[in-house]
Enzyme design. Structure first.
Site, PDB file in Angstrom:
ATOM      1  N   VAL A 122       0.909  -1.151   0.000  1.00  0.00           N
ATOM      2  CA  VAL A 122       0.000   0.000   0.000  1.00  0.00           C
ATOM      3  C   VAL A 122       0.948   1.201   0.000  1.00  0.00           C
ATOM      4  CG1 VAL A 122      -1.831   1.238   1.216  1.00  0.00           C
ATOM      5  CG2 VAL A 122      -1.791  -1.276   1.248  1.00  0.00           C
ATOM      6  N   PRO A 123       1.199   1.775  -1.188  1.00  0.00           N
ATOM      7  CA  PRO A 123       2.365   2.641  -1.412  1.00  0.00           C
ATOM      8  C   PRO A 123       2.295   4.062  -0.853  1.00  0.00           C
ATOM      9  CG  PRO A 123       1.069   2.520  -3.392  1.00  0.00           C
ATOM     10  CD  PRO A 123       0.404   1.596  -2.404  1.00  0.00           C
ATOM     11  N   CYS A 124       2.324   4.184   0.460  1.00  0.00           N
ATOM     12  CA  CYS A 124       2.322   5.516   1.064  1.00  0.00           C
ATOM     13  C   CYS A 124       3.630   6.261   0.778  1.00  0.00           C
ATOM     14  CB  CYS A 124       2.035   5.435   2.562  1.00  0.00           C
ATOM     15  SG  CYS A 124       3.107   4.343   3.487  1.00  0.00           S
ATOM     16  N   HIS A 125       4.670   5.537   0.332  1.00  0.00           N
ATOM     17  CA  HIS A 125       5.921   6.207  -0.031  1.00  0.00           C
ATOM     18  C   HIS A 125       5.753   7.092  -1.261  1.00  0.00           C
ATOM     19  CE1 HIS A 125       5.975   2.463  -2.417  1.00  0.00           C
ATOM     20  NE2 HIS A 125       6.679   3.150  -3.300  1.00  0.00           N
TER      21      HIS A 125
END
Length: 152
Positions: A122-125
């Protein structure tokens, strides 16, 4: 009962946890370990580890894993929006807030992202400041920078 296993990566050890056939956590060394998890590599964790290795090897741009997103309704909406950010692209906290229907909710988005327990997948980066600068990441800004550079 949660199962947990650790995998080597270019950014250090990564822990992945699953429960009831869905990934629940992905975390970096130094971050909190899921409570009550037992160390056991299940078939799902082995597949998640394989997909993470493919991601770091630039052979995978999207993950195909069952996820169990646990949080408030707003957090879940935020995380679903994160999943829509394409590989190699970024969005600002403000852009995410607008997509969620709360134009002045950039801070709320930041707080929800901070509660994301399945980082990378879950690409919060992929979320950056309004000026494009790197801000906030549970694994630390050097890991965020590494992940964004990997995706360029």
């Amino acid at each position: 009962m949660k199962n947990l296993y650790y995998y080597d990566s270019p950014v250090g050890k990564i822990g992945i946890a699953e429960e009831d056939g869905a990934v629940t956590d992905l975390f970096f060394k130094g971050e909190a370990v899921p409570q009550g998890a037992q160390l056991e590599e299940t078939a799902l964790l082995k597949e998640a580890g394989k997909q993470i290795a493919e991601y770091f090897g630039k052979k995978r741009k999207a993950f195909d894993l069952p996820l169990k997103l646990e949080g408030t309704e707003f957090q879940k909406r935020d995380w679903q929006e994160l999943l829509k950010i394409p590989y190699g692209e970024t969005r600002s906290y403000g852009e995410l807030a607008k997509a969620l229907g709360i134009p002045k909710g950039a801070r709320a988005v930041g707080l929800a992202n901070n509660r994301n327990r399945i980082s990378i997948i879950v690409p919060c980066h992929r979320v950056v400041g309004a000026d494009g600068k790197l801000v906030g990441y549970g694994g630390g800004l050097p890991i965020k920078e590494f992940l964004l550079n990997l995706e360029k």
